[in-house]
Design a protein around this motif. Sequence first.
Motif, mmCIF file in Angstrom:
data_model
loop_
_atom_site.group_PDB
_atom_site.id
_atom_site.type_symbol
_atom_site.label_atom_id
_atom_site.label_comp_id
_atom_site.label_asym_id
_atom_site.label_seq_id
_atom_site.Cartn_x
_atom_site.Cartn_y
_atom_site.Cartn_z
ATOM 1 N N LEU A 114 0.823 -1.207 0.000
ATOM 2 C CA LEU A 114 0.000 0.000 0.000
ATOM 3 C C LEU A 114 0.862 1.265 0.000
ATOM 4 N N PHE A 115 1.903 1.289 0.798
ATOM 5 C CA PHE A 115 2.764 2.474 0.839
ATOM 6 C C PHE A 115 3.396 2.735 -0.524
ATOM 7 N N TYR A 116 3.872 1.678 -1.170
ATOM 8 C CA TYR A 116 4.545 1.882 -2.447
ATOM 9 C C TYR A 116 3.556 2.253 -3.549
ATOM 10 N N GLU A 117 2.429 1.586 -3.593
ATOM 11 C CA GLU A 117 1.487 1.796 -4.701
ATOM 12 C C GLU A 117 0.642 3.056 -4.540
ATOM 13 N N ARG A 118 0.322 3.427 -3.297
ATOM 14 C CA ARG A 118 -0.598 4.544 -3.087
ATOM 15 C C ARG A 118 0.050 5.765 -2.451
ATOM 16 N N GLY A 119 1.202 5.588 -1.859
ATOM 17 C CA GLY A 119 1.849 6.689 -1.163
ATOM 18 C C GLY A 119 1.691 6.560 0.334
ATOM 19 N N ILE A 120 2.690 6.969 1.077
ATOM 20 C CA ILE A 120 2.706 6.795 2.523
ATOM 21 C C ILE A 120 1.653 7.641 3.213
ATOM 22 N N PHE A 136 12.492 4.816 -1.775
ATOM 23 C CA PHE A 136 13.206 5.658 -0.817
ATOM 24 C C PHE A 136 13.084 7.132 -1.187
ATOM 25 N N ILE A 137 13.227 7.434 -2.471
ATOM 26 C CA ILE A 137 13.065 8.817 -2.905
ATOM 27 C C ILE A 137 11.627 9.268 -2.693
ATOM 28 N N ASN A 138 10.673 8.415 -3.052
ATOM 29 C CA ASN A 138 9.268 8.753 -2.834
ATOM 30 C C ASN A 138 9.011 9.046 -1.360
ATOM 31 N N ALA A 139 9.555 8.191 -0.490
ATOM 32 C CA ALA A 139 9.345 8.371 0.952
ATOM 33 C C ALA A 139 9.992 9.658 1.446
ATOM 34 N N SER A 140 11.183 9.985 0.933
ATOM 35 C CA SER A 140 11.868 11.196 1.400
ATOM 36 C C SER A 140 11.075 12.445 1.056
ATOM 37 N N VAL A 141 10.350 12.409 -0.052
ATOM 38 C CA VAL A 141 9.520 13.550 -0.433
ATOM 39 C C VAL A 141 8.318 13.675 0.501
ATOM 40 N N GLU A 142 7.724 12.540 0.831
ATOM 41 C CA GLU A 142 6.544 12.561 1.685
ATOM 42 C C GLU A 142 6.873 12.826 3.149
ATOM 43 N N LEU A 143 8.044 12.387 3.589
ATOM 44 C CA LEU A 143 8.419 12.517 4.996
ATOM 45 C C LEU A 143 9.427 13.646 5.140
ATOM 46 N N ALA A 144 8.932 14.853 5.191
ATOM 47 C CA ALA A 144 9.817 16.013 5.181
ATOM 48 C C ALA A 144 10.554 16.192 6.503
ATOM 49 N N ALA A 145 10.002 15.702 7.606
ATOM 50 C CA ALA A 145 10.612 15.926 8.919
ATOM 51 C C ALA A 145 11.932 15.164 9.030
ATOM 52 N N PRO A 146 13.028 15.848 9.322
ATOM 53 C CA PRO A 146 14.334 15.170 9.396
ATOM 54 C C PRO A 146 14.441 14.184 10.544
ATOM 55 N N ASP A 147 13.569 14.308 11.567
ATOM 56 C CA ASP A 147 13.638 13.414 12.713
ATOM 57 C C ASP A 147 12.660 12.242 12.603
ATOM 58 N N HIS A 148 12.069 12.046 11.425
ATOM 59 C CA HIS A 148 11.163 10.906 11.245
ATOM 60 C C HIS A 148 11.966 9.612 11.369
ATOM 61 N N PRO A 149 11.416 8.577 12.026
ATOM 62 C CA PRO A 149 12.153 7.317 12.211
ATOM 63 C C PRO A 149 12.639 6.676 10.919
ATOM 64 N N VAL A 198 14.955 9.482 -10.440
ATOM 65 C CA VAL A 198 14.048 10.632 -10.412
ATOM 66 C C VAL A 198 13.434 10.864 -11.792
ATOM 67 N N CYS A 199 14.257 10.822 -12.834
ATOM 68 C CA CYS A 199 13.734 11.050 -14.187
ATOM 69 C C CYS A 199 12.755 9.964 -14.599
ATOM 70 N N PHE A 200 13.019 8.743 -14.192
ATOM 71 C CA PHE A 200 12.098 7.649 -14.500
ATOM 72 C C PHE A 200 10.716 7.940 -13.931
ATOM 73 N N ARG A 201 10.676 8.425 -12.703
ATOM 74 C CA ARG A 201 9.406 8.648 -12.010
ATOM 75 C C ARG A 201 8.772 9.978 -12.361
ATOM 76 N N VAL A 202 9.533 11.057 -12.280
ATOM 77 C CA VAL A 202 8.968 12.395 -12.394
ATOM 78 C C VAL A 202 8.817 12.820 -13.848
ATOM 79 N N ALA A 203 9.815 12.528 -14.664
ATOM 80 C CA ALA A 203 9.784 12.954 -16.063
ATOM 81 C C ALA A 203 9.221 11.881 -16.986
ATOM 82 N N ALA A 204 8.765 10.766 -16.412
ATOM 83 C CA ALA A 204 8.230 9.656 -17.198
ATOM 84 C C ALA A 204 9.210 9.217 -18.280
#
Length: 201
Positions: A29-35, A116-129, A173-179
């Motif tokens: 679910l996290f990967y397919e739909r977003g965290i 990992f890149i997707n998660a880093s975008v969604e989890l902006a807080a640097p202290d997130h576990p 990043v280009c694969f995902r964002v720039a299709a």
Amino acid sequence: MGLLTERGELEAERLTPAGERILRAASTLFYERGIRTVGVDAIADAAEVTKKTLYDRFGSKDRLIAAYLEQRNRVWHAFLDDQLAALAPQTPADVILALFAALTDWMAESRRGCGFINASVELAAPDHPAMPVIVAQKQWMRSEFMAQAALGGFADVQELADRLLLLHEGALVCFRVAAMEYAPEVAHRAAADLLAGWPRD
């Protein structure tokens, strides 16, 4: 780990069958739909457990996110092991290029890009576990490029590793964002050109 250097990844926690179902459901679910869009109710339903069971096993959604990324990291490394065993690179430069070749096959099965890149975008807080897991995964890639460059006798291995990492992560990043579906192949060719022209000690 064969041709690759040791990695300081977190050990997999021993999970109960319910914990394993929760982690599998959350990973999908996290990967397919977003965290951020996936709540604990949806994960519990998909895993056929109660929310209490989910919290008993993982403590919080944030810790479950970290466990998801830890598991994804283990899967990534196992995939690299298999790819290198199949490609059987003969030199450190071949190992580096095999890592780029593996990226092409990995992305063919990971249409939403790098978890990992997707998660880093969604989890902006640097202290997130989960942030230490994300940072460690990227640092390991850089250290692997550096280690192989040193074994291959290349000069200025830190600079070379930085450039290789930028190619590797830029392709994700280009694969995902720039299709740009062919981004991993372009990165592989660019890495080959970079190594061919890089001075050696």
